[in-house]
Enzyme design. Structure first.
Site, PDB file in Angstrom:
ATOM      1  N   LYS A   1       0.861  -1.179   0.000  1.00  0.00           N
ATOM      2  CA  LYS A   1       0.000   0.000   0.000  1.00  0.00           C
ATOM      3  C   LYS A   1       0.902   1.235   0.000  1.00  0.00           C
ATOM      4  O   LYS A   1       1.601   1.522   0.969  1.00  0.00           O
ATOM      5  CB  LYS A   1      -0.898   0.003   1.236  1.00  0.00           C
ATOM      6  CG  LYS A   1      -1.772   1.249   1.377  1.00  0.00           C
ATOM      7  CD  LYS A   1      -2.815   1.339   0.270  1.00  0.00           C
ATOM      8  CE  LYS A   1      -3.924   0.355   0.466  1.00  0.00           C
ATOM      9  NZ  LYS A   1      -4.992   0.486  -0.562  1.00  0.00           N
TER      10      LYS A   1
ATOM     11  N   HIS B   1     -10.290  -7.158  -4.721  1.00  0.00           N
ATOM     12  CA  HIS B   1      -9.870  -6.149  -3.760  1.00  0.00           C
ATOM     13  C   HIS B   1     -10.290  -6.572  -2.361  1.00  0.00           C
ATOM     14  O   HIS B   1     -11.232  -7.336  -2.178  1.00  0.00           O
ATOM     15  CB  HIS B   1     -10.534  -4.827  -4.155  1.00  0.00           C
ATOM     16  CG  HIS B   1     -10.615  -3.806  -3.071  1.00  0.00           C
ATOM     17  ND1 HIS B   1     -11.766  -3.578  -2.334  1.00  0.00           N
ATOM     18  CD2 HIS B   1      -9.704  -2.921  -2.604  1.00  0.00           C
ATOM     19  CE1 HIS B   1     -11.564  -2.604  -1.473  1.00  0.00           C
ATOM     20  NE2 HIS B   1     -10.315  -2.186  -1.608  1.00  0.00           N
TER      21      HIS B   1
END
Length: 429
Positions: A198, A325
């Site tokens: 991330k 996701h």
């Protein structure tokens, strides 16, 4: 056999969440989720899960009332039912969702996110009644296990001093060495063989070094980087060219389909998204302009497992790959993801999951991740069992909260450390 819905129970919970960083801020110490139980007249109960923020709960309550008396097999009717429930559009303003980081939030997306939990609960109850696993109700599995990717985060060791929170043993990860150490731990504990970082937290050049460090530590392993639209087109192109030899794909480097299309045109690195393609209405522009090469579906905001299969069919038609996701989910959602992923032909990319970061669950047993994979349950329904005591404990936390944590807000959580912090304007770099 009576498939009529006799009762619906909604239980909002607050689940411990570590201080994971993203471009908008940091995760709060507890995140809201909503657990849905649908019970038939025969006493069979199915479970589902979705986001638990206030707006979702406010829509779920009238939806639950209207569901009573209907059949759990009437899955198409769930969408008609959702249309009958009024949504205060002013409260669901079109904006970037700071919690989910999933693009523009609208009233229609809110409805679909609520429908998804009820659809999964109905499928679970229907499967239990018929003696069939959910994947069989979706057409049958094409694989016995689903691959998941290690989800790497820049993170603090602990939440700020003075903020009530649960402790964990992961430690801080604020530089390339910390990210590599985190990846090694995730590999040791869960056997992951692919890795997603991330990004959007530090300047791009620092995150490039971190990805290079991962490539050196795990040669040949698939790597992904997701800055959540924090970069300009020029920055996105520069990073793609810098990391093109090691990235499996670059996820949402720039915000919006036109920007993604420009990045795609100027670089050969595949682009993935869970931000610019989150509804069927957004598919034509993204696919015809070549803006994305991988769609990361999320059954919560696509409206459930069956809509996910429709999306997968569209992707096959246009030659676009599909994966999944993750949000900060519990075992119910992870298992639902696994059932639908098991039925999708040509699933070439490992799915995302936050699950290793969640130390709490509402199931009697945690969903095992071994060798980076989750086995597809063959028991009737989802194949999981709700634990009433664990559910009650996490619900008590929600009841005791003064409302501060009932809506996820990563920027607000960051202000506990930096009072001047505001949600950054994108592109940040």
């Amino acid at each position: 056999m009576n498939l009529t819905v006799a009762d619906v129970r909604l239980t909002p919970v607050l689940v411990a969440d570590p201080p994971l960083l993203n471009t908008q801020g940091v995760h709060q110490p507890y995140t809201p989720r909503l657990v849905v139980e649908v019970e038939t007249a025969d006493g069979v109960t199915g479970v589902g899960e979705t986001y638990g923020d206030t707006t979702y709960l406010e829509l779920a309550r009238p939806f639950a009332e209207r569901l009573r008396g209907r059949s759990v097999s009437d899955l198409n009717g769930l969408f008609t039912l959702a249309d009958e429930v009024a949504v205060d559009a002013a409260r669901v303003s079109a904006r970037v969702d700071g919690g989910g980081l999933r693009g523009v939030r609208t009233a229609d997306k809110l409805r679909l996110s609520v429908v998804s939990a009820f659809e999964v609960a109905c499928l679970d109850a229907l499967g239990k009644t018929l003696g069939l696993p959910v994947h069989a109700l979706l057409g049958g599995k094409v694989r016995d296990a689903v691959d998941y990717s290690a989800y790497l985060f820049y993170r603090w060791a602990d939440h700020p001093d003075g903020v009530p929170a649960e402790k964990d043993d992961w430690g801080a990860a604020l530089d390339p060495a910390g990210i590599v150490t985190q990846a090694r731990l995730l590999t040791e504990r869960y056997g992951f063989t692919s890795y997603k970082l991330k990004g959007g937290v530090f300047p791009p050049e620092q995150e490039v070094v971190a990805v290079r460090a991962l490539a050196a530590a795990f040669p040949g392993r698939p790597l992904r980087l997701d800055p959540n639209g924090a970069w300009s087109v020029e920055t996105s192109v520069a990073v793609a060219r810098e990391l093109g030899d090691v990235l499996e794909y670059l996820e949402d480097p720039a915000l919006g389909t036109p920007a993604m299309a420009e990045v795609a045109e100027r670089t050969g690195v595949p682009l993935a998204t869970n931000m610019c393609v989150t509804t069927f209405q957004e598919v034509p522009e993204a696919f015809t302009t070549g803006a994305v090469q991988v769609v990361l579906s999320d059954h919560h905001y696509w409206g459930g497992l069956r809509n996910t299969l429709q999306l997968a069919a569209l992707c096959r038609t246009f030659g676009v790959a599909i994966s999944m996701h993750s949000n900060t989910h519990l075992g119910i959602s992870l298992t639902a993801m696994t059932h639908v992923a098991a039925t999708v032909p040509g699933l070439r990319h490992a799915c995302d999951t936050h699950y290793p970061w969640q130390t709490e669950d509402v199931l009697t047993a945690r969903v095992p991740i071994e060798g980076g994979r989750v086995r597809v349950p063959d028991a009737p329904g989802l194949g999981v069992t709700l634990d009433p005591e664990r559910l009650a404990r996490l619900h008590r936390r929600w009841l005791d909260d003064d409302g501060t944590l009932r809506d996820r807000d990563d920027a607000a959580a960051m202000r506990a450390t930096d009072p001047a912090w505001t949600t950054p304007t994108v592109p940040r770099w």
